[in-house]
Design a protein around this motif. Structure first.
Motif, PDB file in Angstrom:
ATOM      1  N   ASP A 134      32.147  36.446 -67.829  1.00 16.30           N
ATOM      2  CA  ASP A 134      33.205  37.454 -67.841  1.00 16.30           C
ATOM      3  C   ASP A 134      32.927  38.545 -68.865  1.00 16.30           C
ATOM      4  O   ASP A 134      33.125  39.738 -68.592  1.00 16.30           O
ATOM      5  CB  ASP A 134      34.558  36.795 -68.144  1.00 16.30           C
ATOM      6  N   TYR A 135      32.476  38.160 -70.049  1.00 17.89           N
ATOM      7  CA  TYR A 135      32.199  39.167 -71.074  1.00 17.89           C
ATOM      8  C   TYR A 135      31.031  40.052 -70.686  1.00 17.89           C
ATOM      9  O   TYR A 135      31.036  41.264 -70.944  1.00 17.89           O
ATOM     10  CB  TYR A 135      31.947  38.496 -72.428  1.00 17.89           C
ATOM     11  N   ALA A 136      30.005  39.466 -70.068  1.00 14.02           N
ATOM     12  CA  ALA A 136      28.874  40.276 -69.635  1.00 14.02           C
ATOM     13  C   ALA A 136      29.318  41.289 -68.583  1.00 14.02           C
ATOM     14  O   ALA A 136      28.979  42.476 -68.663  1.00 14.02           O
ATOM     15  CB  ALA A 136      27.762  39.375 -69.077  1.00 14.02           C
ATOM     16  N   LEU A 137      30.097  40.841 -67.591  1.00 15.19           N
ATOM     17  CA  LEU A 137      30.504  41.722 -66.495  1.00 15.19           C
ATOM     18  C   LEU A 137      31.450  42.816 -66.981  1.00 15.19           C
ATOM     19  O   LEU A 137      31.246  44.005 -66.699  1.00 15.19           O
ATOM     20  CB  LEU A 137      31.177  40.915 -65.383  1.00 15.19           C
ATOM     21  N   VAL A 138      32.484  42.439 -67.722  1.00 15.66           N
ATOM     22  CA  VAL A 138      33.442  43.426 -68.205  1.00 15.66           C
ATOM     23  C   VAL A 138      32.765  44.425 -69.138  1.00 15.66           C
ATOM     24  O   VAL A 138      32.987  45.638 -69.042  1.00 15.66           O
ATOM     25  CB  VAL A 138      34.626  42.729 -68.916  1.00 15.66           C
ATOM     26  N   GLY A 139      31.912  43.940 -70.028  1.00 15.98           N
ATOM     27  CA  GLY A 139      31.221  44.829 -70.961  1.00 15.98           C
ATOM     28  C   GLY A 139      30.321  45.824 -70.267  1.00 15.98           C
ATOM     29  O   GLY A 139      30.204  46.980 -70.700  1.00 15.98           O
ATOM     30  N   GLU A 140      29.699  45.419 -69.162  1.00 13.18           N
ATOM     31  CA  GLU A 140      28.749  46.291 -68.474  1.00 13.18           C
ATOM     32  C   GLU A 140      29.437  47.330 -67.597  1.00 13.18           C
ATOM     33  O   GLU A 140      28.810  48.301 -67.176  1.00 13.18           O
ATOM     34  CB  GLU A 140      27.767  45.435 -67.671  1.00 13.18           C
ATOM     35  N   ARG A 149      36.868  47.986 -78.116  1.00 10.54           N
ATOM     36  CA  ARG A 149      38.297  47.712 -77.956  1.00 10.54           C
ATOM     37  C   ARG A 149      38.578  46.880 -76.710  1.00 10.54           C
ATOM     38  O   ARG A 149      39.419  45.978 -76.720  1.00 10.54           O
ATOM     39  CB  ARG A 149      39.075  49.022 -77.893  1.00 10.54           C
ATOM     40  N   VAL A 150      37.889  47.191 -75.614  1.00  7.93           N
ATOM     41  CA  VAL A 150      38.134  46.462 -74.371  1.00  7.93           C
ATOM     42  C   VAL A 150      37.699  45.006 -74.497  1.00  7.93           C
ATOM     43  O   VAL A 150      38.424  44.081 -74.108  1.00  7.93           O
ATOM     44  CB  VAL A 150      37.434  47.146 -73.185  1.00  7.93           C
ATOM     45  N   LEU A 151      36.507  44.772 -75.053  1.00  5.48           N
ATOM     46  CA  LEU A 151      36.026  43.402 -75.205  1.00  5.48           C
ATOM     47  C   LEU A 151      36.874  42.641 -76.217  1.00  5.48           C
ATOM     48  O   LEU A 151      37.085  41.429 -76.079  1.00  5.48           O
ATOM     49  CB  LEU A 151      34.554  43.393 -75.623  1.00  5.48           C
ATOM     50  N   THR A 152      37.343  43.342 -77.230  1.00 11.72           N
ATOM     51  CA  THR A 152      38.244  42.701 -78.186  1.00 11.72           C
ATOM     52  C   THR A 152      39.574  42.368 -77.511  1.00 11.72           C
ATOM     53  O   THR A 152      40.132  41.284 -77.692  1.00 11.72           O
ATOM     54  CB  THR A 152      38.486  43.614 -79.400  1.00 11.72           C
ATOM     55  N   PRO A 368      38.217  37.512 -81.150  1.00 16.19           N
ATOM     56  CA  PRO A 368      37.829  38.604 -80.248  1.00 16.19           C
ATOM     57  C   PRO A 368      36.745  39.497 -80.813  1.00 16.19           C
ATOM     58  O   PRO A 368      35.894  39.990 -80.077  1.00 16.19           O
ATOM     59  CB  PRO A 368      39.136  39.376 -80.035  1.00 16.19           C
ATOM     60  N   VAL A 369      36.761  39.700 -82.131  1.00 14.98           N
ATOM     61  CA  VAL A 369      35.690  40.487 -82.755  1.00 14.98           C
ATOM     62  C   VAL A 369      34.359  39.749 -82.624  1.00 14.98           C
ATOM     63  O   VAL A 369      33.321  40.350 -82.333  1.00 14.98           O
ATOM     64  CB  VAL A 369      36.017  40.776 -84.235  1.00 14.98           C
ATOM     65  N   LEU A 370      34.396  38.430 -82.803  1.00 15.97           N
ATOM     66  CA  LEU A 370      33.190  37.615 -82.636  1.00 15.97           C
ATOM     67  C   LEU A 370      32.621  37.769 -81.229  1.00 15.97           C
ATOM     68  O   LEU A 370      31.418  37.988 -81.049  1.00 15.97           O
ATOM     69  CB  LEU A 370      33.528  36.151 -82.910  1.00 15.97           C
ATOM     70  N   TYR A 371      33.470  37.660 -80.199  1.00 13.27           N
ATOM     71  CA  TYR A 371      33.002  37.766 -78.825  1.00 13.27           C
ATOM     72  C   TYR A 371      32.431  39.153 -78.528  1.00 13.27           C
ATOM     73  O   TYR A 371      31.373  39.279 -77.901  1.00 13.27           O
ATOM     74  CB  TYR A 371      34.152  37.462 -77.853  1.00 13.27           C
ATOM     75  N   ALA A 384      24.015  37.801 -70.852  1.00 15.82           N
ATOM     76  CA  ALA A 384      24.808  36.646 -70.425  1.00 15.82           C
ATOM     77  C   ALA A 384      24.234  35.345 -70.971  1.00 15.82           C
ATOM     78  O   ALA A 384      24.964  34.475 -71.438  1.00 15.82           O
ATOM     79  CB  ALA A 384      24.890  36.586 -68.897  1.00 15.82           C
ATOM     80  N   SER A 385      22.906  35.199 -70.936  1.00 14.56           N
ATOM     81  CA  SER A 385      22.308  33.963 -71.450  1.00 14.56           C
ATOM     82  C   SER A 385      22.387  33.903 -72.966  1.00 14.56           C
ATOM     83  O   SER A 385      22.581  32.824 -73.544  1.00 14.56           O
ATOM     84  CB  SER A 385      20.855  33.831 -70.980  1.00 14.56           C
ATOM     85  N   GLY A 386      22.250  35.043 -73.659  1.00 12.01           N
ATOM     86  CA  GLY A 386      22.381  35.054 -75.118  1.00 12.01           C
ATOM     87  C   GLY A 386      23.769  34.643 -75.552  1.00 12.01           C
ATOM     88  O   GLY A 386      23.951  33.787 -76.432  1.00 12.01           O
ATOM     89  N   PHE A 387      24.764  35.233 -74.918  1.00 13.85           N
ATOM     90  CA  PHE A 387      26.152  34.868 -75.199  1.00 13.85           C
ATOM     91  C   PHE A 387      26.404  33.424 -74.767  1.00 13.85           C
ATOM     92  O   PHE A 387      27.079  32.661 -75.458  1.00 13.85           O
ATOM     93  CB  PHE A 387      27.086  35.832 -74.451  1.00 13.85           C
TER      94      PHE A 387
END
Length: 445
Positions: A134-140, A149-152, A368-371, A384-387
């Motif tokens: 989810d973080y990879a897709l939303v971030g990209e 801000r969005v990822l947080t 959220p800052v960590l993510y 995605a694999s790193g996360f």
């Protein structure tokens, strides 16, 4: 006379205006999966005392329930992260929830503790892929200037899911007194989100990184049209490296890219999330043993989780101003210190609950800052694999940590255990300060 370099498709995507009907819809759909992750992880804290009572289990044995679920999530995090990097974000994006829903149904029907542990493990494998994918897709899909801000803000879904988990648990046990119904409540909405996710487009950054130029252009052109951005010429850069498929090749690739960044990511995830998962897993039991009724302990922990929304808002407001590293370095150790204060005030229930609520706010500034930070440390082909591997390490720590916690609790006491966890967080912050860069305002590579 020199000519300017052509604009890349990656740059086009990251310079688009943010529209709620476009990038915002992906944020919401991705966030719902993240909400279920929170709901399921938090559920361990509610289920442990309930199944211990039904099947006559001691504390360390009952803790195996949380361990199996979190270890399953650990395996799922790197398995699905690798699948997302090799076969696409979209496929992994939907299948994670389907697997979770199927084994949650089976878990609700478990005839004994052994079967229940096995099904919670397999449900965890499915849901473990939600965070990295989810973080990879939303971030990209998110414009670079708003990505932090969005990822947080994505983490705002976590306290919602965690609060729902405890509120639903308290309500079900107060009305029906059947812990199996607590699991059943999750299944229908999870299946609905699975069906919605089938309509999410593939990440154009992923398609470009894989050399699938025609598909990448189709998604980028659609995004430009739907956001109303001016049409510009662009090129799809040729991929420079193929993503390794096997898990050991993933680890080698991450280390080759930067062992310092990989070690920092793992340390941050392990220590910060260990503190949070210890609280989620054991606070209901801690408050109950301090004299609070079981349903009241569920509701108190639910309010703590809901208070995390305040922390997420603070993190979203501060992350682009203060920067990822400073905000994380302050909030993460402080959350551990507050948890120590909880343990020191258990003889005064009102004071203990007050510090629990403060903990709920501060820890949800850090997470959220960590993510957001770790998702920005890697290039597209490894994101995605790193996360996922960082998440895997945290799930292993959070899975086996409660077992150690249950064994040491009567020996050294709660304040000493939470102090030890806080010291580990401080060590990780020192490592981050020395070896990892600030990513505020950087374009994703």
């Amino acid at each position: 006379m020199s000519s300017a370099l052509p604009t890349s498709g990656t740059t086009i995507v990251q310079e688009l205006p943010f529209k709620w009907k476009v990038q915002g819809a992906i944020f919401i759909i991705g966030g719902l999966g993240f909400m279920f992750d929170a709901w399921d992880v938090t559920l361990n804290g509610a289920l442990i005392p309930l199944v211990a009572e039904e099947w006559g289990l001691d504390r360390p044995t009952a803790a195996l329930l949380g361990t199996s679920n979190l270890v399953g999530m650990a395996l799922g995090a790197f398995l699905w992260g690798g699948i997302a990097d090799r076969f696409g974000r979209k496929n992994a994006f939907s299948l994670t929830l389907l697997m979770f829903a199927v084994f949650t149904v089976l878990g609700a029907l478990s005839p004994n503790f052994g079967f229940f542990v096995a099904f919670r493990f397999l449900a965890g494998v499915g849901l473990g892929g939600c965070i990295p994918v989810d973080y990879a897709l939303v971030g990209e899909f998110t414009p670079a200037k708003l990505r932090g801000r969005v990822l947080t803000a994505m983490d705002g879904w976590w306290p919602v899911g965690a609060a729902l988990s405890f509120f639903v648990s308290g309500w079900v046990m107060a009305t029906a007194d059947n812990w199996r119904l607590i699991l059943a409540v999750m299944i229908l909405p999870a299946l609905m989100v699975f069906l919605i996710r089938r309509n999410v487009p593939e990440s154009p950054l992923y398609l470009a990184a894989k050399g699938r130029e025609t598909e990448a252009r189709a998604v980028i052109d659609q995004l430009v049209e739907r956001t109303g951005a001016p049409v510009r010429d662009y090129v799809i850069e040729q991929p420079t490296a193929e993503r390794p498929a096997r898990w050991w090749e993933q680890v080698v690739a991450l280390g080759r890219y930067s062992w310092k960044i990989t070690a920092t990511s793992w340390l941050l995830f392990v220590t910060v999330l260990l503190v949070y998962y210890l609280a989620l897993t054991w606070l209901p039991s801690i408050l109950t043993e301090a004299g609070m009724a079981q349903s009241a302990s569920f509701f108190a922990t639910a309010v703590m989780a809901l208070m995390g929304l305040v922390g997420v808002v603070l993190a979203a407001l501060l992350v682009e101003r203060v920067g990822r590293k400073w905000l994380l370095a302050i909030s993460a150790p402080l959350s551990g210190i507050v948890l120590i204060l909880v343990a020191l005030n258990l003889q005064i229930p009102s004071a203990a609950v007050g510090w629990v609520l403060v903990f709920g706010v501060i820890v949800q500034v850090a997470i959220p800052v960590l993510y957001a930070y770790v998702s920005e440390l890697y290039p597209t082909e490894l994101r995605a694999s790193g996360f996922g591997w960082a998440s895997t390490m945290s799930r292993f720590a959070a899975g086996f940590g409660p077992l150690l916690f249950a064994a040491l609790w009567p020996v050294v006491g709660l304040p000493a255990l939470f102090t030890g966890a806080t010291i580990l967080v401080i060590i990780a912050m020192i490592f981050m300060a020395k070896f990892a860069p600030e990513t505020k305002g950087q374009e994703l590579g």
